[in-house]
Design a protein around this motif. Structure first.
Motif, short mmCIF file in Angstrom:
data_model
loop_
_atom_site.label_atom_id
_atom_site.label_comp_id
_atom_site.label_asym_id
_atom_site.label_seq_id
_atom_site.Cartn_x
_atom_site.Cartn_y
_atom_site.Cartn_z
N GLN A 195 2.48 -11.60 -8.42
CA GLN A 195 2.65 -12.04 -7.02
C GLN A 195 2.05 -10.98 -6.11
O GLN A 195 2.62 -9.90 -5.93
CB GLN A 195 4.14 -12.24 -6.72
N LEU A 196 0.90 -11.28 -5.56
CA LEU A 196 0.15 -10.27 -4.79
C LEU A 196 0.71 -10.10 -3.39
O LEU A 196 1.01 -11.06 -2.70
CB LEU A 196 -1.33 -10.67 -4.71
N GLN A 197 0.84 -8.84 -3.00
CA GLN A 197 1.33 -8.48 -1.67
C GLN A 197 0.31 -7.52 -1.04
O GLN A 197 -0.08 -6.55 -1.67
CB GLN A 197 2.69 -7.78 -1.76
N SER A 198 -0.11 -7.80 0.17
CA SER A 198 -1.06 -6.93 0.88
C SER A 198 -0.38 -6.27 2.07
O SER A 198 0.16 -6.97 2.93
CB SER A 198 -2.28 -7.74 1.35
N GLY A 220 -7.73 -5.62 2.22
CA GLY A 220 -9.15 -5.33 2.06
C GLY A 220 -9.51 -4.77 0.71
O GLY A 220 -10.69 -4.74 0.34
N SER A 221 -8.53 -4.30 -0.05
CA SER A 221 -8.77 -3.77 -1.38
C SER A 221 -8.82 -4.91 -2.39
O SER A 221 -8.13 -5.93 -2.25
CB SER A 221 -7.67 -2.78 -1.77
N THR A 222 -9.62 -4.74 -3.44
CA THR A 222 -9.70 -5.76 -4.49
C THR A 222 -8.87 -5.40 -5.71
O THR A 222 -8.87 -6.14 -6.69
CB THR A 222 -11.16 -5.95 -4.93
N SER A 223 -8.14 -4.28 -5.65
CA SER A 223 -7.42 -3.79 -6.82
C SER A 223 -6.42 -4.80 -7.36
O SER A 223 -6.40 -5.13 -8.55
CB SER A 223 -6.71 -2.47 -6.49
N ALA A 224 -5.53 -5.28 -6.48
CA ALA A 224 -4.50 -6.22 -6.93
C ALA A 224 -5.12 -7.52 -7.40
O ALA A 224 -4.68 -8.11 -8.40
CB ALA A 224 -3.51 -6.46 -5.80
N TYR A 235 -1.26 2.34 2.01
CA TYR A 235 -0.57 2.69 0.76
C TYR A 235 0.86 3.16 1.01
O TYR A 235 1.76 2.93 0.21
CB TYR A 235 -1.35 3.78 0.00
N SER A 236 1.06 3.81 2.14
CA SER A 236 2.40 4.31 2.45
C SER A 236 3.41 3.17 2.55
O SER A 236 4.55 3.28 2.09
CB SER A 236 2.40 5.11 3.76
N GLU A 237 2.98 2.05 3.16
CA GLU A 237 3.87 0.90 3.26
C GLU A 237 4.18 0.31 1.90
O GLU A 237 5.31 -0.09 1.61
CB GLU A 237 3.25 -0.18 4.16
N ILE A 268 9.02 -4.24 -3.57
CA ILE A 268 7.78 -4.35 -4.35
C ILE A 268 8.05 -3.75 -5.73
O ILE A 268 8.80 -2.78 -5.86
CB ILE A 268 6.62 -3.59 -3.66
N ASP A 269 7.41 -4.33 -6.76
CA ASP A 269 7.62 -3.81 -8.12
C ASP A 269 6.59 -2.75 -8.50
O ASP A 269 6.89 -1.84 -9.26
CB ASP A 269 7.56 -4.96 -9.13
N ALA A 270 5.37 -2.88 -7.98
CA ALA A 270 4.31 -1.94 -8.37
C ALA A 270 3.23 -1.87 -7.30
O ALA A 270 2.96 -2.84 -6.59
CB ALA A 270 3.70 -2.36 -9.70
#
Length: 276
Positions: free
Chosen positions: A169-172, A153-157, A176-178, A188-190
């Protein structure tokens, strides 16, 4: 007998009317030292606004809100905290569920059309959180071909992908904890979102020394305190925020909540100065 019944009923009605008047109040009554004040915060953002398992409330927004409430005439024990999820904030203010909201609430034109904002009280930026020993990500472009996480639901990535690193490579994930666990475990890299939120997570004792902020400042996020449209609380809160900065309480709260993550915060913004 009939007269007595009517008189008794009238007395009850008058008593109820007096009670209702005494209990009721308008926006003008807020901040005048009433018995309680209701404040909206996040319950799930360490360093920003969090409800602990022990039922305590911690974070920078909590410290700011508590200080403001004190200046309005309310002690810490007079505050009723309410969870304000991002999608609910404008509705909560419009309905009068809360007196004001301090919940990593970025000021923008769409929101300002629905509610008023005091502040801003913090200038944050979109950034990334990476492993402390990862030296491969030194700029947003280095996120190309990296696994970049944000919450569903966030548009940040997506913003990073569209404007800065088209091969990211976007991961949702659900929270945030996950994402943070994914970074810790090299899945995950970042992780990307506001640097203040990232610093709050990284400042938790169990993560000390494990992560670092990229320091990329990809967007400007002006955190404001939301109030109902037209409320006289806006001016009173602005006065309280100015005092918080001038007496050193603002800087103290920043260091207490974000310091362990090495967060290089911006100076306290001037009231009404929205950085685009």
């Amino acid at each position: 007998m009939m007269l007595r019944k009517i008189t008794a009923a009238t007395s009850v009605a008058l008593a109820l009317a007096v009670t209702a008047t005494a209990c009721g109040g308008s926006d003008d009554d807020k901040g005048s030292g009433g018995k309680k004040i209701t404040i909206g915060i996040k319950f799930d953002q360490p360093g920003i606004g969090q409800k602990t398992p022990e039922g305590k409330y911690t974070g920078f927004d909590v410290d700011v809100a508590t200080y403001v409430a004190k200046q309005l005439g309310y002690d810490a024990g007079d505050i009723e905290w309410k969870e304000s999820k991002s999608a609910d904030r404008e509705t909560m203010l419009q309905r009068g569920d809360v007196d004001f909201i301090a919940a990593s609430y970025s000021i923008n034109d769409e929101r300002a059309a629905k509610v008023d904002f005091a502040g801003p009280y913090l200038l944050a930026h979109q950034d990334v959180l990476i492993r402390a020993n990862d030296n491969s990500i030194k700029s947003p472009a280095d996120l190309n071909n990296k696994k970049l996480c944000s919450v569903t639901g966030s548009t940040s990535a997506q913003n990073v992908h569209d404007k800065l690193a088209p091969k990211a490579q976007l991961q949702s994930y659900g929270g945030y904890s996950e994402c943070l666990t994914g970074v810790e475990n090299n899945a995950i890299d970042a992780l990307t979102t506001d640097d203040s939120i990232l610093a709050g997570y990284a400042s938790q004792s169990q993560f000390k020394g494990k992560f670092k902020l990229g320091g990329f400042k990809m967007t400007n996020e002006n955190y404001g305190i939301g109030v109902k449209k037209g409320s006289d609380l806006k001016a009173k809160i602005n006065t309280a925020l100015e005092k918080m900065v001038s007496d050193g309480s603002w800087e103290k709260a920043v260091k207490a909540n974000f310091g362990p993550a090495g967060y290089k915060n911006e100076p306290a913004p001037k009231i009404g100065n929205i950085v685009k």
